[in-house]
Design an enzyme around this catalytic site. Structure first.
Site, PDB file in Angstrom:
ATOM      1  N   SER A 132       0.867  -1.184   0.000  1.00 22.95           N
ATOM      2  CA  SER A 132       0.000   0.000   0.000  1.00 22.95           C
ATOM      3  C   SER A 132       0.904   1.235   0.000  1.00 22.95           C
ATOM      4  O   SER A 132       2.102   1.138   0.318  1.00 22.95           O
ATOM      5  CB  SER A 132      -0.831  -0.016   1.283  1.00 22.95           C
ATOM      6  OG  SER A 132      -1.435   1.226   1.524  1.00 22.95           O
ATOM      7  N   TYR A 178      -1.556  -1.100  10.316  1.00 26.70           N
ATOM      8  CA  TYR A 178      -1.609  -1.329   8.863  1.00 26.70           C
ATOM      9  C   TYR A 178      -0.262  -0.963   8.231  1.00 26.70           C
ATOM     10  O   TYR A 178       0.329  -1.770   7.513  1.00 26.70           O
ATOM     11  CB  TYR A 178      -2.748  -0.498   8.274  1.00 26.70           C
ATOM     12  CG  TYR A 178      -3.027  -0.779   6.814  1.00 26.70           C
ATOM     13  CD1 TYR A 178      -3.540  -2.009   6.407  1.00 26.70           C
ATOM     14  CD2 TYR A 178      -2.791   0.182   5.840  1.00 26.70           C
ATOM     15  CE1 TYR A 178      -3.801  -2.267   5.070  1.00 26.70           C
ATOM     16  CE2 TYR A 178      -3.055  -0.065   4.500  1.00 26.70           C
ATOM     17  CZ  TYR A 178      -3.564  -1.294   4.122  1.00 26.70           C
ATOM     18  OH  TYR A 178      -3.823  -1.551   2.787  1.00 26.70           O
TER      19      TYR A 178
HETATM   20  P1  NDP Z   1     -11.220  -6.256   0.467  1.00 25.79           P
HETATM   21  O1  NDP Z   1     -11.624  -6.113   1.876  1.00 25.79           O
HETATM   22  O2  NDP Z   1     -12.237  -6.063  -0.592  1.00 25.79           O
HETATM   23  O3  NDP Z   1     -10.519  -7.667   0.246  1.00 25.79           O
HETATM   24  C1  NDP Z   1      -9.721  -8.268   1.231  1.00 25.79           C
HETATM   25  C2  NDP Z   1      -9.628  -9.744   0.897  1.00 25.79           C
HETATM   26  O4  NDP Z   1      -8.775 -10.362   1.864  1.00 25.79           O
HETATM   27  C3  NDP Z   1     -10.962 -10.449   0.952  1.00 25.79           C
HETATM   28  O5  NDP Z   1     -11.058 -11.350  -0.115  1.00 25.79           O
HETATM   29  C4  NDP Z   1     -10.920 -11.205   2.282  1.00 25.79           C
HETATM   30  O6  NDP Z   1     -11.675 -12.389   2.167  1.00 25.79           O
HETATM   31  C5  NDP Z   1      -9.424 -11.518   2.353  1.00 25.79           C
HETATM   32  N1  NDP Z   1      -8.978 -11.818   3.699  1.00 25.79           N
HETATM   33  C6  NDP Z   1      -9.024 -11.030   4.800  1.00 25.79           C
HETATM   34  N2  NDP Z   1      -8.530 -11.677   5.850  1.00 25.79           N
HETATM   35  C7  NDP Z   1      -8.147 -12.899   5.415  1.00 25.79           C
HETATM   36  C8  NDP Z   1      -7.571 -14.035   6.040  1.00 25.79           C
HETATM   37  N3  NDP Z   1      -7.287 -14.046   7.335  1.00 25.79           N
HETATM   38  N4  NDP Z   1      -7.325 -15.130   5.282  1.00 25.79           N
HETATM   39  C9  NDP Z   1      -7.626 -15.132   3.959  1.00 25.79           C
HETATM   40  N5  NDP Z   1      -8.157 -14.094   3.317  1.00 25.79           N
HETATM   41  C10 NDP Z   1      -8.432 -12.995   4.050  1.00 25.79           C
HETATM   42  O7  NDP Z   1     -10.032  -5.222   0.295  1.00 25.79           O
HETATM   43  P2  NDP Z   1      -9.049  -4.873  -0.913  1.00 25.79           P
HETATM   44  O8  NDP Z   1      -9.393  -5.624  -2.124  1.00 25.79           O
HETATM   45  O9  NDP Z   1      -8.965  -3.419  -0.974  1.00 25.79           O
HETATM   46  O10 NDP Z   1      -7.680  -5.397  -0.283  1.00 25.79           O
HETATM   47  C11 NDP Z   1      -6.777  -6.239  -0.949  1.00 25.79           C
HETATM   48  C12 NDP Z   1      -5.377  -5.832  -0.584  1.00 25.79           C
HETATM   49  O11 NDP Z   1      -5.097  -4.550  -1.117  1.00 25.79           O
HETATM   50  C13 NDP Z   1      -5.125  -5.743   0.915  1.00 25.79           C
HETATM   51  O12 NDP Z   1      -3.884  -6.316   1.228  1.00 25.79           O
HETATM   52  C14 NDP Z   1      -5.100  -4.249   1.172  1.00 25.79           C
HETATM   53  O13 NDP Z   1      -4.317  -3.918   2.276  1.00 25.79           O
HETATM   54  C15 NDP Z   1      -4.498  -3.754  -0.124  1.00 25.79           C
HETATM   55  N6  NDP Z   1      -4.738  -2.343  -0.402  1.00 25.79           N
HETATM   56  C16 NDP Z   1      -6.017  -1.870  -0.507  1.00 25.79           C
HETATM   57  C17 NDP Z   1      -6.230  -0.529  -0.737  1.00 25.79           C
HETATM   58  C18 NDP Z   1      -7.604   0.050  -0.840  1.00 25.79           C
HETATM   59  O14 NDP Z   1      -7.768   1.268  -0.706  1.00 25.79           O
HETATM   60  N7  NDP Z   1      -8.624  -0.762  -1.089  1.00 25.79           N
HETATM   61  C19 NDP Z   1      -5.120   0.409  -0.877  1.00 25.79           C
HETATM   62  C20 NDP Z   1      -3.823  -0.206  -0.756  1.00 25.79           C
HETATM   63  C21 NDP Z   1      -3.652  -1.526  -0.534  1.00 25.79           C
HETATM   64  P3  NDP Z   1     -12.462 -13.139   3.341  1.00 25.79           P
HETATM   65  O15 NDP Z   1     -13.087 -12.099   4.204  1.00 25.79           O
HETATM   66  O16 NDP Z   1     -13.443 -13.981   2.590  1.00 25.79           O
HETATM   67  O17 NDP Z   1     -11.429 -13.962   4.031  1.00 25.79           O
END
Ligand code: NDP
Length: 272
Positions: free
Chosen positions: A142, A155
């Site tokens: 990020s 984070y």
């Molecule tokens: P979402 O919340 O839409 O997606 C997060 C995903 O991670 C979900 O599929 C969730 O699935 C999964 N997840 C969370 N915890 C676990 C776990 N313990 N085991 C397996 N899967 C897990 O967010 P984003 O798509 O935005 O996030 C994706 C990545 O991008 C993250 O690493 C985030 O930090 C990064 N990011 C996002 C930004 C933004 O503004 N959106 C900016 C910069 C980076 P489930 O709940 O089904 O397990």
């Protein structure tokens, strides 16, 4: 791009929504064999069925990346189903929003568990296959992994930790043909702010920002694909990432002020 991704086996963690889902859909469309993981199996099943309905190749596996044995099982599924692993994308992630002063330390532990240890667990069991295929390991970090984002101590710390870990994996594997990339999206419309933890560890359940003004997960997926094909080490996106990376080199105190100014102006900012 399609020629590069054709028949590549790609494991995407956190593929049940947002950026991970967009990567799974886009890379499958480009001809890759995608293995999706997340905890919500029903969501994975729904997305996999939609991908399969257009003839693209996909598999899924319910996996909590915090649990080492489940990450091992995930890589076993990828290998059993498609014969190896070319690309691992450590995307599963969790955010937070609270001042450190007010924050229960269990929030920081949880962030480290999912974002940092999730990356370590998956890399551990994918690495032998990626060494074999001379493929790629990608960490979705990020802009908060480039500079400290106020209200997001856990984070930012977990994303910095991911970078330190992956940078070292790159150097250790310098002679083994493994490509390691850290990708740093800026604000992207997704569930991440809804699921973000508050000071007491409960989910925020709403977003304090205008999601319509952000990058889309599909844009991020496309930029990450280009970064993988070019075997970049750092994949920056738009002004948030590029500007932060450049300014920080020369004017780090200015970046402190800019980050503060941006975050203090969020509705209900914990900085106020
Ligand atoms: P979402 O919340 O839409 O997606 C997060 C995903 O991670 C979900 O599929 C969730 O699935 C999964 N997840 C969370 N915890 C676990 C776990 N313990 N085991 C397996 N899967 C897990 O967010 P984003 O798509 O935005 O996030 C994706 C990545 O991008 C993250 O690493 C985030 O930090 C990064 N990011 C996002 C930004 C933004 O503004 N959106 C900016 C910069 C980076 P489930 O709940 O089904 O397990």
């Amino acid at each position: 791009m399609n020629r590069f991704f054709k028949d590549k086996v790609i494991v995407v963690t956190g593929a049940s929504s947002g950026i991970g889902e967009a990567m799974a859909r886009e890379y499958a469309k480009m001809g890759a064999k995608v293995v999706m993981c997340a905890r919500r199996e029903e969501e994975l099943k729904r997305i996999a069925q939609e991908i399969e309905s257009t003839g693209d190749k996909v598999a899924y596996c319910a996996c909590d990346v915090v649990k080492e044995e489940e990450c091992k099982h995930l890589m076993d599924v990828a290998v059993e189903k498609f014969g190896g692993i070319d690309i691992l994308i450590c995307n599963a992630g969790l955010s937070m929003r609270a001042l450190f002063d007010e924050c229960d330390l269990k929030v920081l532990h949880r962030l480290m568990d999912v974002n940092f240890w999730g990356t370590v667990n998956c890399t551990k069991y994918a690495l032998p296959w990626i060494q074999k295929s001379k493929g790629s390991i990608v960490g979705i970090s990020s802009v908060a992994g480039i500079h400290g984002l106020p209200g997001r101590t856990g984070y930012s710390a977990s994303k910095y930790a991911m970078t330190g870990f992956l940078d070292t994996i790159r150097v250790e594997n310098l002679k083994k043909g493994v490509h390691v990339m850290t990708a740093c999206p800026g604000f992207t419309a997704s569930n991440v702010r809804f699921s973000a933890l508050t000071a007491d560890g409960t989910q925020q359940g709403e977003t304090p920002r205008d999601e319509a003004k952000m990058m889309t997960p599909e844009q991020v997926a496309h930029i990450v694909a280009k970064g993988i094909r070019r075997r970049k080490r750092l994949c920056l996106m738009e002004w948030e990432g590029r500007g932060t990376h450049l300014l920080k080199k020369f004017f780090p105190a200015l970046v402190d002020k800019l980050f503060y100014a941006v975050m203090v102006n969020e509705p209900d900012s914990p900085l106020k």
